[in-house]
Design a protein around this motif. Sequence first.
Motif, PDB file in Angstrom:
ATOM      1  N   GLU A   3      12.851  53.894  72.637  1.00  0.00           N
ATOM      2  CA  GLU A   3      13.989  54.198  71.774  1.00  0.00           C
ATOM      3  C   GLU A   3      14.637  52.932  71.232  1.00  0.00           C
ATOM      4  N   SER A 170       8.521  61.708  71.525  1.00  0.00           N
ATOM      5  CA  SER A 170       9.706  61.250  72.234  1.00  0.00           C
ATOM      6  C   SER A 170      10.103  62.253  73.311  1.00  0.00           C
ATOM      7  N   ARG A 172      12.975  62.703  74.250  1.00  0.00           N
ATOM      8  CA  ARG A 172      14.306  63.161  73.873  1.00  0.00           C
ATOM      9  C   ARG A 172      14.194  64.235  72.792  1.00  0.00           C
ATOM     10  N   HIS A 173      14.086  65.469  73.223  1.00  0.00           N
ATOM     11  CA  HIS A 173      13.971  66.593  72.293  1.00  0.00           C
ATOM     12  C   HIS A 173      15.339  66.920  71.700  1.00  0.00           C
ATOM     13  N   ALA A 195      23.307  63.539  67.404  1.00  0.00           N
ATOM     14  CA  ALA A 195      21.968  63.557  67.998  1.00  0.00           C
ATOM     15  C   ALA A 195      20.896  63.472  66.922  1.00  0.00           C
ATOM     16  N   ALA A 199      18.242  60.337  66.298  1.00  0.00           N
ATOM     17  CA  ALA A 199      16.795  60.571  66.292  1.00  0.00           C
ATOM     18  C   ALA A 199      16.156  60.074  65.008  1.00  0.00           C
TER      19      ALA A 199
END
Length: 211
Positions: A3, A170, A172-173, A195, A199
């Motif tokens: 990230e 990723s 991180r959904h 968010a 992303a």
Amino acid sequence: DPELGAVFVPHALRVRSRSLPTGGPRLLLCLGGSLRAGSLSTGVLRHAAELAREAGAQAEIFTVRELPTLFEPGVTRASDPGVSRLRTHVDAASTLLVMTPIYGGTPSGAVKNLLDVLHLFKDGDVGPLTGRRVVVGAVGGGAITGGYEYQPGATATLEIACRNLGAWVSPRHLEFSELMFDASGALVDPLGKDALRTAVHGLVAPRSVTT
């Protein structure tokens, strides 16, 4: 931490991988959505494309409405309507955001069909998303009960499908409740907007490759 700006390339991909677009701004492909008029997941794709352009990147949107073909192994062809356009979009993309509505805790069949069609473009063990970074997300739930409970099944299924096509997905959904949108279908919840912005900025930021 991927990230923070580095793309980690698995060993298998260092040996043989599909070439990625080089030069110029990064191109984010916003893929998925639904067939419903006023689709919230399609709205998220449009919002993401706007964020990418504001960040100086390019963005394209390809929704399930643009692929009339139902994938049938041995029957569906790369030259079928919509299929060749899908490949053109994927080949041009540096990164992807894949969004689905949640139906019964799982992704929609139409979005899964988009990903299934991409198997036509596998080259041996190299998938059409090989070397590409993907964020997956889903929209659904909460409007009837007035509350929301996290439903990981939809995004988990998308992650598996994208990994099978060679993508780095990723962990991180993104998941948005219907309660995060206003009556016009715009994403208005501050946490949801933040968010999505995080992303998208992570997907379009310049990156180095760490081996």
